[in-house]
Design a protein around this motif. Structure first.
Motif, PDB file in Angstrom:
ATOM      1  N   ASP A 154       0.659  -1.260   0.345  1.00 58.39           N
ATOM      2  CA  ASP A 154      -0.073   0.173  -0.060  1.00 58.39           C
ATOM      3  C   ASP A 154       0.792   1.298  -0.085  1.00 58.39           C
ATOM      4  O   ASP A 154       2.257   1.068  -0.057  1.00 58.39           O
ATOM      5  CB  ASP A 154      -1.281  -0.029   1.238  1.00 58.39           C
ATOM      6  CG  ASP A 154      -0.405  -0.123   2.725  1.00 58.39           C
ATOM      7  OD1 ASP A 154       0.904  -0.210   2.520  1.00 58.39           O
ATOM      8  OD2 ASP A 154      -0.913  -0.327   3.407  1.00 58.39           O
ATOM      9  N   GLY A 155       0.248   2.356  -0.001  1.00 60.43           N
ATOM     10  CA  GLY A 155       0.778   3.654   0.027  1.00 60.43           C
ATOM     11  C   GLY A 155       1.718   3.894  -1.461  1.00 60.43           C
ATOM     12  O   GLY A 155       2.601   4.681  -1.357  1.00 60.43           O
ATOM     13  N   LEU A 156       1.041   3.582  -2.580  1.00 63.83           N
ATOM     14  CA  LEU A 156       1.703   3.384  -3.696  1.00 63.83           C
ATOM     15  C   LEU A 156       1.206   4.777  -4.618  1.00 63.83           C
ATOM     16  O   LEU A 156       0.189   5.480  -4.171  1.00 63.83           O
ATOM     17  CB  LEU A 156       1.514   2.203  -4.529  1.00 63.83           C
ATOM     18  CG  LEU A 156       1.857   1.020  -4.156  1.00 63.83           C
ATOM     19  CD1 LEU A 156       1.444  -0.225  -5.097  1.00 63.83           C
ATOM     20  CD2 LEU A 156       3.335   1.043  -3.500  1.00 63.83           C
ATOM     21  N   GLU A 157       1.735   4.978  -5.715  1.00 66.98           N
ATOM     22  CA  GLU A 157       1.237   6.025  -6.431  1.00 66.98           C
ATOM     23  C   GLU A 157      -0.120   5.758  -7.085  1.00 66.98           C
ATOM     24  O   GLU A 157      -0.574   5.005  -7.223  1.00 66.98           O
ATOM     25  CB  GLU A 157       2.298   6.319  -7.652  1.00 66.98           C
ATOM     26  CG  GLU A 157       3.472   6.580  -7.052  1.00 66.98           C
ATOM     27  CD  GLU A 157       4.470   5.367  -7.168  1.00 66.98           C
ATOM     28  OE1 GLU A 157       5.719   5.457  -6.746  1.00 66.98           O
ATOM     29  OE2 GLU A 157       4.041   4.173  -6.746  1.00 66.98           O
ATOM     30  N   SER A 158      -0.768   7.126  -7.401  1.00 68.13           N
ATOM     31  CA  SER A 158      -2.147   7.172  -7.662  1.00 68.13           C
ATOM     32  C   SER A 158      -2.296   6.880  -9.459  1.00 68.13           C
ATOM     33  O   SER A 158      -3.261   6.622  -9.920  1.00 68.13           O
ATOM     34  CB  SER A 158      -2.944   8.363  -7.593  1.00 68.13           C
ATOM     35  OG  SER A 158      -2.305   9.328  -8.341  1.00 68.13           O
ATOM     36  N   THR A 159      -0.964   7.100 -10.072  1.00 69.35           N
ATOM     37  CA  THR A 159      -1.314   6.852 -11.515  1.00 69.35           C
ATOM     38  C   THR A 159      -0.471   5.479 -12.172  1.00 69.35           C
ATOM     39  O   THR A 159       0.059   5.579 -13.164  1.00 69.35           O
ATOM     40  CB  THR A 159      -0.609   8.232 -12.236  1.00 69.35           C
ATOM     41  OG1 THR A 159       0.827   8.213 -11.595  1.00 69.35           O
ATOM     42  CG2 THR A 159      -1.060   9.455 -11.781  1.00 69.35           C
ATOM     43  N   GLN A 196      -2.779  -7.976  -8.533  1.00 69.04           N
ATOM     44  CA  GLN A 196      -4.045  -7.113  -8.738  1.00 69.04           C
ATOM     45  C   GLN A 196      -3.687  -5.912  -8.463  1.00 69.04           C
ATOM     46  O   GLN A 196      -2.835  -5.769  -7.419  1.00 69.04           O
ATOM     47  CB  GLN A 196      -5.162  -7.779  -8.029  1.00 69.04           C
ATOM     48  CG  GLN A 196      -5.809  -9.003  -8.652  1.00 69.04           C
ATOM     49  CD  GLN A 196      -6.908  -9.534  -7.851  1.00 69.04           C
ATOM     50  OE1 GLN A 196      -7.496  -8.631  -6.928  1.00 69.04           O
ATOM     51  NE2 GLN A 196      -7.535 -10.576  -8.088  1.00 69.04           N
ATOM     52  N   HIS A 197      -4.207  -5.076  -9.160  1.00 74.72           N
ATOM     53  CA  HIS A 197      -4.279  -3.621  -8.686  1.00 74.72           C
ATOM     54  C   HIS A 197      -5.461  -3.251  -8.186  1.00 74.72           C
ATOM     55  O   HIS A 197      -6.542  -3.413  -8.271  1.00 74.72           O
ATOM     56  CB  HIS A 197      -4.272  -2.705  -9.866  1.00 74.72           C
ATOM     57  CG  HIS A 197      -4.136  -1.089  -9.543  1.00 74.72           C
ATOM     58  ND1 HIS A 197      -5.097  -0.363  -9.717  1.00 74.72           N
ATOM     59  CD2 HIS A 197      -3.038  -0.260  -8.651  1.00 74.72           C
ATOM     60  CE1 HIS A 197      -4.792   0.882  -9.420  1.00 74.72           C
ATOM     61  NE2 HIS A 197      -3.369   0.883  -8.897  1.00 74.72           N
ATOM     62  N   SER A 198      -5.536  -2.347  -6.886  1.00 75.25           N
ATOM     63  CA  SER A 198      -6.634  -2.177  -5.981  1.00 75.25           C
ATOM     64  C   SER A 198      -6.453  -0.786  -5.444  1.00 75.25           C
ATOM     65  O   SER A 198      -5.645   0.040  -5.555  1.00 75.25           O
ATOM     66  CB  SER A 198      -6.703  -3.328  -4.746  1.00 75.25           C
ATOM     67  OG  SER A 198      -7.614  -2.907  -3.932  1.00 75.25           O
ATOM     68  N   ILE A 199      -7.897  -0.103  -5.362  1.00 74.09           N
ATOM     69  CA  ILE A 199      -7.947   1.309  -4.811  1.00 74.09           C
ATOM     70  C   ILE A 199      -8.767   0.893  -3.537  1.00 74.09           C
ATOM     71  O   ILE A 199      -9.968   0.421  -3.566  1.00 74.09           O
ATOM     72  CB  ILE A 199      -8.632   2.245  -5.745  1.00 74.09           C
ATOM     73  CG1 ILE A 199      -7.604   2.301  -6.911  1.00 74.09           C
ATOM     74  CG2 ILE A 199      -8.713   3.456  -4.985  1.00 74.09           C
ATOM     75  CD1 ILE A 199      -8.336   2.967  -8.186  1.00 74.09           C
ATOM     76  N   THR A 229      -7.278   8.485  -0.202  1.00 74.29           N
ATOM     77  CA  THR A 229      -7.409   7.303  -0.992  1.00 74.29           C
ATOM     78  C   THR A 229      -6.112   6.524  -0.790  1.00 74.29           C
ATOM     79  O   THR A 229      -5.108   7.244  -1.202  1.00 74.29           O
ATOM     80  CB  THR A 229      -8.025   7.498  -2.357  1.00 74.29           C
ATOM     81  OG1 THR A 229      -9.345   8.173  -2.256  1.00 74.29           O
ATOM     82  CG2 THR A 229      -8.352   6.086  -2.967  1.00 74.29           C
ATOM     83  N   THR A 230      -6.224   5.180  -0.721  1.00 76.10           N
ATOM     84  CA  THR A 230      -5.035   4.357  -0.782  1.00 76.10           C
ATOM     85  C   THR A 230      -4.920   3.570  -2.038  1.00 76.10           C
ATOM     86  O   THR A 230      -5.756   2.806  -2.335  1.00 76.10           O
ATOM     87  CB  THR A 230      -4.782   3.480   0.411  1.00 76.10           C
ATOM     88  OG1 THR A 230      -4.974   4.105   1.524  1.00 76.10           O
ATOM     89  CG2 THR A 230      -3.496   2.771   0.474  1.00 76.10           C
TER      90      THR A 230
END
Length: 561
Positions: free
Chosen positions: A67-72, A92-95, A221-222
């Motif tokens: 977690d704590g990754l970039e939004s783009t 997987q990518h998750s928001i 948002t994470t």
């Protein structure tokens, strides 16, 4: 025998069921992983981030949450690998969206109370403004009805003078009342808007104060990458993930330095790196790539070029089909990037510790020193390489355009330096003399860099009037033009000189141009440019003569001569 088969099938089914239960029925344990950016490959548009973390994996199925990754993050580009006795099952990518939080009245309760009161008051004020708008609309409708009345407009045929006077008096009275009410509403609207602005200003000040003092919790948002792994036994290992981002890139730039009109030039290759990903790159290893992952790598295909008579319907169908094909074209982006080397020794400059690796289609520059690039969208310079490159120095002059001579550094085989297109700052004897542009698309293997004007080279171009004349030959007129060009070297050192002039080039067969004399100059017939190349010793002068004739019909006037 039949019973034996049934028993064996039952045993196999129970074994399969137990295996399925061990992986599917037992819930996966979830672990939050704090990762660190180790390497970044920066492309001309975009960047590939390499993260790693030490992980403790339990037996069975474990979900590792980065977690704590970039939004783009580009979800299609996410890759995972690892070292250890475990199996990567899924990536997987998750928001994760935060839960709504209520204001804590125990922290600055007075301010929070005022914030809520102001918010409620602003809502009430908005209703007041809406009511004022409704009243104004009703009065304007009434005003329009009066002004559009047929009697007032004089459209009825049976109007008497007394009837018209009464109608105008009534109109005057009603319009005065309506305009008076509209003016009152306008004043009221101004007062209410002013009240709302003051309340909004107070609300903003209180909210800013509470935010700065930490009393209001920010909803964030994470963005996460979830990796599902399986292990027979508890194990410790290393997990690596990498992915593409768009809010980063780099552009090349150069410094070219010459010391005197001799010797090699020093080329400093720089990269202007920027990133606005939301996370700072602290103590990371950079690799600069000339690739562009956003560009389609689908090779073009030439279809049959049919030729026929114009048909409006067929043309319209062809356009629609082309649009359809374009919309359904799938771009293939290549993310195959060599991972940066994890180990490097410290050095004084990054340029001394850069390795250029030329692939089939791109060049990568691996910088072995750790760098810090903050996420501020600003340009940060990274020294890539410094090279000594051989150069030949000449003087150039085209006195028809400019009376000064220019010192030029000529770099041979510059295309072997693996340079990308970019601006170049040119320095001569420590002084900035101008800018140039290095373009690898240039087919020439020689790069000429102008180092400035040299006033010690004196160039004159004088028209010889006694040798410039016109005469008639039959139906044609012949014009002869002569120039004398003198180059003098006042320096204490010799110079290789390149002198240029030109003669006109005809665009029609009726106009004939001929070079009569050029004192050894070489003519390029396509461009009309005449070149002289010679060596000038110290204090030496050189004179050249250029004479040309132009023959054209005498009843016509020339343009451009």
């Amino acid at each position: 025998m039949k019973n034996l088969r049934i028993k064996l099938a039952g045993v196999a089914f129970l074994a399969l069921l137990s295996t399925y239960k061990s992986y599917a029925i037992i819930p996966a344990s979830e672990k939050n992983i704090k990762s660190k950016i180790e390497n970044v490959t920066v492309f001309t548009q975009g960047a590939q981030i390499y993260r790693n973390a030490q992980v403790n994996i339990s037996s069975g199925i474990t979900t590792l949450v980065f977690d704590g990754l970039e939004s783009t993050i580009d979800p299609k580009s996410i890759q995972a690998s690892g070292l250890g006795n475990f199996v990567i099952m899924d990536v997987q990518h998750s928001i994760k969206y935060p839960e709504p939080t209520l204001l804590d009245l125990t922290k600055n309760p007075k301010n929070l109370k005022y914030i809520r009161l102001l918010q409620d008051s602003i809502v009430i004020v908005d209703f007041d403004l809406e009511e004022i708008d409704s009243k104004e609309a009703a009065l304007n409708i009434e005003k329009n009805v009066l002004l559009n009345n047929r009697l007032i407009k004089g459209e009825t045929k049976k109007d008497t003078l007394n009837l018209v006077k009464d109608a105008l008096a009534f109109l005057r009275e009603k319009l005065n009342n309506i305009n008076s009410e509209l003016l009152k509403l306008k004043k009221e609207e101004y007062r209410v808007n002013l009240k709302k602005q003051r309340m909004q200003s107070d609300l903003t000040a209180l909210q800013t104060y509470n935010t700065q003092t930490g009393d209001v919790v920010k909803d964030e948002t994470t963005y996460r990458v979830i990796v599902t792994v399986s292990a027979d036994l508890a194990v410790t290992g290393t997990m690596n993930i990498n992915y593409m981002l768009q809010d980063a890139g780099w552009t090349p730039s150069y410094d070219l330095r010459a010391k005197g009109a001799g010797g090699n030039m020093q080329l400093t290759y720089k990269a202007e790196v920027y990133q606005n990903t939301g996370i700072d790159w602290n103590d990371v290893k950079l690799t600069l790539s000339t690739a562009n992952p956003n560009q389609s790598n689908v090779k073009p295909v030439l279809n049959t070029w049919w030729l026929n008579y114009y048909n409006p319907y067929a043309y319209q169908y062809k356009n629609k089909r082309a649009e359809y094909d374009k919309d359904n074209l799938t771009k293939s982006s290549a993310y195959g990037v060599t991972s940066p080397s994890p180990a490097a020794e410290l050095a004084l400059t990054t340029a001394d510790y850069t390795v250029a690796e030329e692939n089939m289609t791109t060049v990568e520059y691996e910088i072995k020193l750790a760098y810090n690039v903050p996420s501020d969208g600003k340009t940060h310079f990274v020294a890539v390489q410094t090279k000594e490159i051989p150069a030949n120095y000449i003087h150039f002059a085209a006195p028809k355009m400019d009376k000064d001579a220019f010192l030029v550094a000529r770099i041979i085989n510059w295309d072997e330096l693996n340079l990308a297109a970019g601006a170049a700052n040119i320095y001569f004897d420590g002084t900035f003399v101008g800018e140039s542009y290095i373009d690898p698309a240039n087919l020439s293997d020689t790069l000429d860099l102008t180092l400035g004007r040299d006033k010690n080279m004196v160039v004159t171009r004088v028209k010889q009037k006694d040798k410039t004349k016109e005469k008639l030959i039959g139906e044609d007129k012949v014009k002869t033009v002569t120039y004398e060009i003198t180059v003098r070297n006042t320096k204490s050192s010799a110079s290789n000189f390149n002198l240029q002039d030109q003669i006109p080039v005809s665009q029609t067969k009726d106009i004939v141009v001929a070079l009569v004399e050029s004192t050894g100059g070489e003519l390029d017939e396509a461009s009309g440019i005449v070149n002289w190349k010679f060596n000038l010793k110290p204090k030496e002068s050189k004179k050249v003569i250029i004479t040309y004739t132009v023959k054209f019909p005498k009843d016509k006037a020339l343009a451009g001569l």
